[in-house]
Design a protein around this motif. Structure first.
Motif, PDB file in Angstrom:
ATOM      1  N   PRO A  46      45.315  70.882  27.855  1.00 41.85           N
ATOM      2  CA  PRO A  46      45.230  71.184  26.123  1.00 41.85           C
ATOM      3  C   PRO A  46      43.830  72.231  26.848  1.00 41.85           C
ATOM      4  N   VAL A  47      44.051  73.838  25.924  1.00 45.46           N
ATOM      5  CA  VAL A  47      43.641  74.629  26.508  1.00 45.46           C
ATOM      6  C   VAL A  47      42.484  75.343  24.942  1.00 45.46           C
ATOM      7  N   THR A  48      41.227  75.486  25.428  1.00 51.76           N
ATOM      8  CA  THR A  48      40.584  75.176  23.743  1.00 51.76           C
ATOM      9  C   THR A  48      40.724  77.378  23.325  1.00 51.76           C
ATOM     10  N   VAL A 107      52.450  79.136  18.901  1.00 50.21           N
ATOM     11  CA  VAL A 107      51.123  78.245  18.788  1.00 50.21           C
ATOM     12  C   VAL A 107      51.150  77.499  17.640  1.00 50.21           C
ATOM     13  N   GLU A 108      50.293  76.347  17.776  1.00 48.82           N
ATOM     14  CA  GLU A 108      49.614  76.173  17.058  1.00 48.82           C
ATOM     15  C   GLU A 108      47.865  75.840  17.378  1.00 48.82           C
ATOM     16  N   ASP A 124      37.677  65.395  20.929  1.00 45.77           N
ATOM     17  CA  ASP A 124      36.441  65.067  21.520  1.00 45.77           C
ATOM     18  C   ASP A 124      35.188  66.076  21.073  1.00 45.77           C
ATOM     19  N   ASP A 125      35.788  67.469  20.272  1.00 48.58           N
ATOM     20  CA  ASP A 125      34.752  68.145  19.762  1.00 48.58           C
ATOM     21  C   ASP A 125      35.214  68.628  18.108  1.00 48.58           C
ATOM     22  N   ARG A 126      34.657  68.688  17.458  1.00 49.15           N
ATOM     23  CA  ARG A 126      35.527  68.659  16.186  1.00 49.15           C
ATOM     24  C   ARG A 126      35.116  70.500  16.103  1.00 49.15           C
ATOM     25  N   ARG A 127      34.205  71.095  16.965  1.00 53.56           N
ATOM     26  CA  ARG A 127      33.361  72.308  16.776  1.00 53.56           C
ATOM     27  C   ARG A 127      34.675  73.196  17.036  1.00 53.56           C
ATOM     28  N   LYS A 128      35.308  72.849  18.493  1.00 49.48           N
ATOM     29  CA  LYS A 128      36.494  72.954  19.202  1.00 49.48           C
ATOM     30  C   LYS A 128      38.139  73.622  18.635  1.00 49.48           C
ATOM     31  N   ILE A 167      41.927  72.983  19.720  1.00 57.14           N
ATOM     32  CA  ILE A 167      42.989  73.361  20.464  1.00 57.14           C
ATOM     33  C   ILE A 167      43.834  74.455  21.298  1.00 57.14           C
ATOM     34  N   ILE A 168      44.587  75.044  21.387  1.00 54.05           N
ATOM     35  CA  ILE A 168      45.656  75.805  21.088  1.00 54.05           C
ATOM     36  C   ILE A 168      46.812  75.188  21.713  1.00 54.05           C
ATOM     37  N   ALA A 169      47.691  74.072  20.779  1.00 50.67           N
ATOM     38  CA  ALA A 169      49.016  73.955  21.316  1.00 50.67           C
ATOM     39  C   ALA A 169      50.264  74.647  21.002  1.00 50.67           C
ATOM     40  N   VAL A 170      50.991  75.545  22.049  1.00 50.18           N
ATOM     41  CA  VAL A 170      51.921  75.481  22.527  1.00 50.18           C
ATOM     42  C   VAL A 170      52.898  74.914  21.539  1.00 50.18           C
TER      43      VAL A 170
END
Length: 167
Positions: A55-57, A85-86, A92-96, A98-101
């Motif tokens: 996964p990528v932020t 994407v969505e 693990d970190d609500r401030r971040k 994730i860019i999900a394809v």
């Protein structure tokens, strides 16, 4: 004793020109793919970066692409609007974020690259294994060189606030 080959300088010059042409054709091909997806080529490359196994932020996408966080926000907005994407909260970190394809996207994109993949396999069939190994070595080192040179240009831009070119 003559080898029947052009001189080293002539070969390097011809290779340089063909590499420039390949680069241009690659940009035009990626533009055509991006057009079919309703995005631009930078968005397409970021979609590719987000398609990896991990996964990528948004922050990581900015880091690996070399784009600013503001530019990445625009990229993600366009990719999301195109349905590619969505955004998902990072568990693990609500401030971040994730860019999900989206699950159907890899097959859609692979379909657009299908003819090119088949053509490249056909091209590779013209070469022996040792020749392919040599081409692979060259292309790998060329990609590393291109990456290093891009970083140099980005650092110069960051340090001066404007783009600079060495003479």
């Amino acid at each position: 004793m003559s080898t029947g080959l052009p001189s080293r300088d002539d070969l390097i010059g011809a290779l340089s020109w063909k590499m420039r042409r390949l680069s241009g054709e690659t940009v035009l091909f990626h533009q055509a793919i991006a057009d079919r997806l309703g995005i631009n080529p930078t968005d397409l490359k970021c979609l590719d970066l987000a398609s990896g196994p991990e996964p990528v932020t948004a922050g990581r996408l900015a880091e690996v692409s070399g784009l600013t966080s503001g530019a990445i926000t625009g990229v993600i907005n366009r990719l999301e609007k195109a349905g590619l994407v969505e955004r998902q909260p990072d568990p693990d970190d609500r401030r971040k974020v994730i860019i999900a394809v989206r699950p159907d996207v890899p097959m859609t994109v692979m379909g657009l690259f299908g003819s090119m993949s088949r053509s490249m396999l056909e091209l590779c069939s013209r070469y022996e294994e040792h020749e392919l190994a040599l081409v692979l070595d060259f292309v790998s080192h060329a990609a590393d060189t291109m990456h290093a040179e891009a970083i140099k240009l980005q650092e110069k831009t960051e340090n001066t606030g404007k783009s600079t070119v060495d003479a």
